[in-house]
Design a protein around this motif. Structure first.
Motif, PDB file in Angstrom:
ATOM      1  N   GLN A  66       0.817  -1.216   0.000  1.00  0.00           N
ATOM      2  CA  GLN A  66       0.000   0.000   0.000  1.00  0.00           C
ATOM      3  C   GLN A  66       0.853   1.268   0.000  1.00  0.00           C
ATOM      4  O   GLN A  66       0.312   2.375  -0.026  1.00  0.00           O
ATOM      5  CB  GLN A  66      -0.905  -0.003   1.223  1.00  0.00           C
ATOM      6  CG  GLN A  66      -1.933  -1.126   1.235  1.00  0.00           C
ATOM      7  CD  GLN A  66      -2.623  -1.269   2.577  1.00  0.00           C
ATOM      8  OE1 GLN A  66      -2.628  -0.328   3.388  1.00  0.00           O
ATOM      9  NE2 GLN A  66      -3.209  -2.425   2.829  1.00  0.00           N
ATOM     10  N   GLY A  67       2.177   1.120   0.056  1.00  0.00           N
ATOM     11  CA  GLY A  67       3.058   2.279  -0.022  1.00  0.00           C
ATOM     12  C   GLY A  67       3.606   2.774   1.301  1.00  0.00           C
ATOM     13  O   GLY A  67       4.272   3.817   1.344  1.00  0.00           O
ATOM     14  N   HIS A  68       3.371   2.033   2.398  1.00  0.00           N
ATOM     15  CA  HIS A  68       3.850   2.469   3.710  1.00  0.00           C
ATOM     16  C   HIS A  68       5.339   2.167   3.883  1.00  0.00           C
ATOM     17  O   HIS A  68       5.915   1.320   3.191  1.00  0.00           O
ATOM     18  CB  HIS A  68       3.078   1.763   4.828  1.00  0.00           C
ATOM     19  CG  HIS A  68       1.646   2.176   4.917  1.00  0.00           C
ATOM     20  ND1 HIS A  68       1.245   3.354   5.497  1.00  0.00           N
ATOM     21  CD2 HIS A  68       0.511   1.563   4.497  1.00  0.00           C
ATOM     22  CE1 HIS A  68      -0.074   3.453   5.448  1.00  0.00           C
ATOM     23  NE2 HIS A  68      -0.545   2.383   4.828  1.00  0.00           N
ATOM     24  N   GLN A  69       5.937   2.851   4.842  1.00  0.00           N
ATOM     25  CA  GLN A  69       7.280   2.522   5.315  1.00  0.00           C
ATOM     26  C   GLN A  69       7.113   1.815   6.661  1.00  0.00           C
ATOM     27  O   GLN A  69       6.561   2.379   7.609  1.00  0.00           O
ATOM     28  CB  GLN A  69       8.126   3.786   5.456  1.00  0.00           C
ATOM     29  CG  GLN A  69       8.413   4.436   4.100  1.00  0.00           C
ATOM     30  CD  GLN A  69       8.981   5.833   4.224  1.00  0.00           C
ATOM     31  OE1 GLN A  69       8.552   6.615   5.056  1.00  0.00           O
ATOM     32  NE2 GLN A  69       9.945   6.161   3.382  1.00  0.00           N
ATOM     33  N   VAL A  70       7.554   0.566   6.715  1.00  0.00           N
ATOM     34  CA  VAL A  70       7.383  -0.266   7.905  1.00  0.00           C
ATOM     35  C   VAL A  70       8.660  -0.215   8.732  1.00  0.00           C
ATOM     36  O   VAL A  70       9.744  -0.526   8.235  1.00  0.00           O
ATOM     37  CB  VAL A  70       7.037  -1.716   7.512  1.00  0.00           C
ATOM     38  CG1 VAL A  70       7.023  -2.616   8.745  1.00  0.00           C
ATOM     39  CG2 VAL A  70       5.679  -1.763   6.807  1.00  0.00           C
ATOM     40  N   VAL A  71       8.522   0.186   9.992  1.00  0.00           N
ATOM     41  CA  VAL A  71       9.661   0.288  10.907  1.00  0.00           C
ATOM     42  C   VAL A  71       9.705  -0.960  11.774  1.00  0.00           C
ATOM     43  O   VAL A  71       8.748  -1.279  12.482  1.00  0.00           O
ATOM     44  CB  VAL A  71       9.546   1.534  11.808  1.00  0.00           C
ATOM     45  CG1 VAL A  71      10.722   1.594  12.781  1.00  0.00           C
ATOM     46  CG2 VAL A  71       9.479   2.799  10.957  1.00  0.00           C
ATOM     47  N   ILE A  72      10.812  -1.673  11.713  1.00  0.00           N
ATOM     48  CA  ILE A  72      10.983  -2.877  12.503  1.00  0.00           C
ATOM     49  C   ILE A  72      12.328  -2.806  13.221  1.00  0.00           C
ATOM     50  O   ILE A  72      13.316  -2.313  12.668  1.00  0.00           O
ATOM     51  CB  ILE A  72      10.886  -4.133  11.614  1.00  0.00           C
ATOM     52  CG1 ILE A  72      10.932  -5.410  12.465  1.00  0.00           C
ATOM     53  CG2 ILE A  72      11.941  -4.154  10.526  1.00  0.00           C
ATOM     54  CD1 ILE A  72      10.587  -6.670  11.678  1.00  0.00           C
ATOM     55  N   PHE A  73      12.355  -3.274  14.460  1.00  0.00           N
ATOM     56  CA  PHE A  73      13.590  -3.311  15.240  1.00  0.00           C
ATOM     57  C   PHE A  73      14.091  -4.754  15.215  1.00  0.00           C
ATOM     58  O   PHE A  73      13.561  -5.612  15.929  1.00  0.00           O
ATOM     59  CB  PHE A  73      13.342  -2.836  16.670  1.00  0.00           C
ATOM     60  CG  PHE A  73      12.778  -1.441  16.736  1.00  0.00           C
ATOM     61  CD1 PHE A  73      13.519  -0.358  16.305  1.00  0.00           C
ATOM     62  CD2 PHE A  73      11.499  -1.208  17.226  1.00  0.00           C
ATOM     63  CE1 PHE A  73      13.003   0.926  16.353  1.00  0.00           C
ATOM     64  CE2 PHE A  73      10.974   0.070  17.291  1.00  0.00           C
ATOM     65  CZ  PHE A  73      11.734   1.141  16.855  1.00  0.00           C
ATOM     66  N   PRO A  74      15.089  -5.066  14.387  1.00  0.00           N
ATOM     67  CA  PRO A  74      15.472  -6.467  14.168  1.00  0.00           C
ATOM     68  C   PRO A  74      16.024  -7.176  15.398  1.00  0.00           C
ATOM     69  O   PRO A  74      16.040  -8.406  15.429  1.00  0.00           O
ATOM     70  CB  PRO A  74      16.519  -6.380  13.052  1.00  0.00           C
ATOM     71  CG  PRO A  74      16.976  -4.967  13.034  1.00  0.00           C
ATOM     72  CD  PRO A  74      15.831  -4.142  13.510  1.00  0.00           C
ATOM     73  N   GLU A  75      16.446  -6.427  16.414  1.00  0.00           N
ATOM     74  CA  GLU A  75      16.891  -7.084  17.641  1.00  0.00           C
ATOM     75  C   GLU A  75      15.706  -7.601  18.463  1.00  0.00           C
ATOM     76  O   GLU A  75      15.869  -8.489  19.296  1.00  0.00           O
ATOM     77  CB  GLU A  75      17.695  -6.102  18.491  1.00  0.00           C
ATOM     78  CG  GLU A  75      18.974  -5.645  17.839  1.00  0.00           C
ATOM     79  CD  GLU A  75      19.453  -4.323  18.410  1.00  0.00           C
ATOM     80  OE1 GLU A  75      20.512  -4.328  19.063  1.00  0.00           O
ATOM     81  OE2 GLU A  75      18.771  -3.296  18.204  1.00  0.00           O
ATOM     82  N   GLY A  76      14.533  -7.002  18.248  1.00  0.00           N
ATOM     83  CA  GLY A  76      13.351  -7.433  18.981  1.00  0.00           C
ATOM     84  C   GLY A  76      13.246  -6.869  20.377  1.00  0.00           C
ATOM     85  O   GLY A  76      12.280  -7.147  21.095  1.00  0.00           O
ATOM     86  N   THR A  77      14.211  -6.047  20.790  1.00  0.00           N
ATOM     87  CA  THR A  77      14.194  -5.455  22.125  1.00  0.00           C
ATOM     88  C   THR A  77      15.172  -4.292  22.153  1.00  0.00           C
ATOM     89  O   THR A  77      15.974  -4.124  21.227  1.00  0.00           O
ATOM     90  CB  THR A  77      14.582  -6.493  23.196  1.00  0.00           C
ATOM     91  OG1 THR A  77      14.399  -5.938  24.503  1.00  0.00           O
ATOM     92  CG2 THR A  77      16.040  -6.915  23.048  1.00  0.00           C
ATOM     93  N   ARG A  78      15.115  -3.502  23.215  1.00  0.00           N
ATOM     94  CA  ARG A  78      16.082  -2.416  23.367  1.00  0.00           C
ATOM     95  C   ARG A  78      17.405  -2.961  23.902  1.00  0.00           C
ATOM     96  O   ARG A  78      17.430  -3.860  24.732  1.00  0.00           O
ATOM     97  CB  ARG A  78      15.544  -1.355  24.326  1.00  0.00           C
ATOM     98  CG  ARG A  78      14.491  -0.456  23.728  1.00  0.00           C
ATOM     99  CD  ARG A  78      13.880   0.450  24.761  1.00  0.00           C
ATOM    100  NE  ARG A  78      13.000  -0.292  25.664  1.00  0.00           N
ATOM    101  CZ  ARG A  78      12.321   0.246  26.658  1.00  0.00           C
ATOM    102  NH1 ARG A  78      12.424   1.540  26.900  1.00  0.00           N
ATOM    103  NH2 ARG A  78      11.537  -0.486  27.411  1.00  0.00           N
ATOM    104  N   THR A  79      18.496  -2.387  23.424  1.00  0.00           N
ATOM    105  CA  THR A  79      19.821  -2.755  23.926  1.00  0.00           C
ATOM    106  C   THR A  79      20.578  -1.489  24.299  1.00  0.00           C
ATOM    107  O   THR A  79      20.543  -0.500  23.567  1.00  0.00           O
ATOM    108  CB  THR A  79      20.631  -3.533  22.872  1.00  0.00           C
ATOM    109  OG1 THR A  79      20.691  -2.770  21.667  1.00  0.00           O
ATOM    110  CG2 THR A  79      19.990  -4.875  22.584  1.00  0.00           C
TER     111      THR A  79
END
Length: 252
Positions: free
Chosen positions: A141-154
């Motif tokens: 649909q044209g969105h920019q998807v933000v993903i944190f590949p670590e899955g958690t904060r470091t």
């Protein structure tokens, strides 16, 4: 003085976020775009307060690496700042977030209406497939998807293995995967109420990963790109060098 400014910002953040969530419930019956503008207004207000109360600004480098149109933003995650900044600087970002966040009263309803993609981290392969399917549809649909590949904060100077969800998403969509490094943890510690240290936070967009990489190569190149630049930013800001993860993250 820094402690007082941090306490003032934390109070404003808490009060204004609660008010935003409560008043935002009235927008649930309206189209998503109304909610998007409302939530982005909150994010930009938080960024303004952070700069003028705590002296924490933002430097963005490598914007030329962010292509127009849909993209997977694979971002380093060091603090709560990272969950705010993308709403403020991208036109219509969608976050991939843990399912537990949708259970937060009021906030969860706003996030769901906004279009966030929730992941049940205990759901195994079925949860991963659902995340990939929903994210790929949003990219279409044209969105920019933000993903944190670590899955958690470091914390700065620490590393954890990257999760394979980013690999599955890259395989399911032709959208480019854009790595992003940051040193946000040097200025905003772990947790929304943490002490805020003055100075600029840097977001560094890096070149998109080559298309068609094998799964293991994609994950390895993504991690190398993000961690190398994050290490440079953190050390330049006076933080510790990044240590290698304790667990191998290779995928088949």
């Amino acid at each position: 003085m820094t402690s007082l400014r941090s306490a003032l910002f934390n109070l404003l953040f808490l009060v204004l976020t609660a008010a935003t969530c409560i008043f935002g419930l009235a927008l649930l019956a309206l189209p998503r775009q109304v909610m998007r503008r409302y939530v982005q207004g909150w994010a930009r207000l938080m960024m303004w307060l952070l700069k003028h109360v705590c002296g924490i600004g933002l430097i963005v480098t490598g914007r030329e690496h962010l292509p127009p149109g849909p993209a997977v933003i694979a971002a380093k995650h060091q603090s709560a700042y990272d969950t705010v900044v993308w709403l403020a600087i991208l036109p219509d970002p969608i976050y991939v977030l843990k399912q537990e966040l949708l259970k937060i009263p009021a906030w969860g309803k706003l996030a769901r209406h906004y279009g966030s993609v929730a992941v049940d981290r205990k759901g195994g392969a079925s949860a991963l497939k659902r995340m990939v399917r929903e994210s790929a549809a949003l990219l279409t649909q044209g969105h920019q998807v933000v993903i944190f590949p670590e899955g958690t904060r470091t914390l700065p100077g620490h590393r954890v293995p990257y999760q394979p969800g980013i690999v599955a998403l890259a395989a399911a969509s032709p959208a480019p995967v854009v790595p992003v490094a940051t040193d946000s943890g040097l200025h905003w510690g772990r947790g929304a109420m943490a002490r805020k240290l003055p100075g600029p936070i840097t977001l560094a967009f890096l070149p998109p990963l080559p298309r068609g990489l094998p799964r293991a190569a994609l994950l390895a190149q993504l991690e190398a790109a993000i961690e190398t630049e994050t290490d440079r930013l953190v050390r330049a800001g006076g933080g510790p060098a990044v240590q290698p993860p304790l667990v191998d993250n290779s995928v088949g």
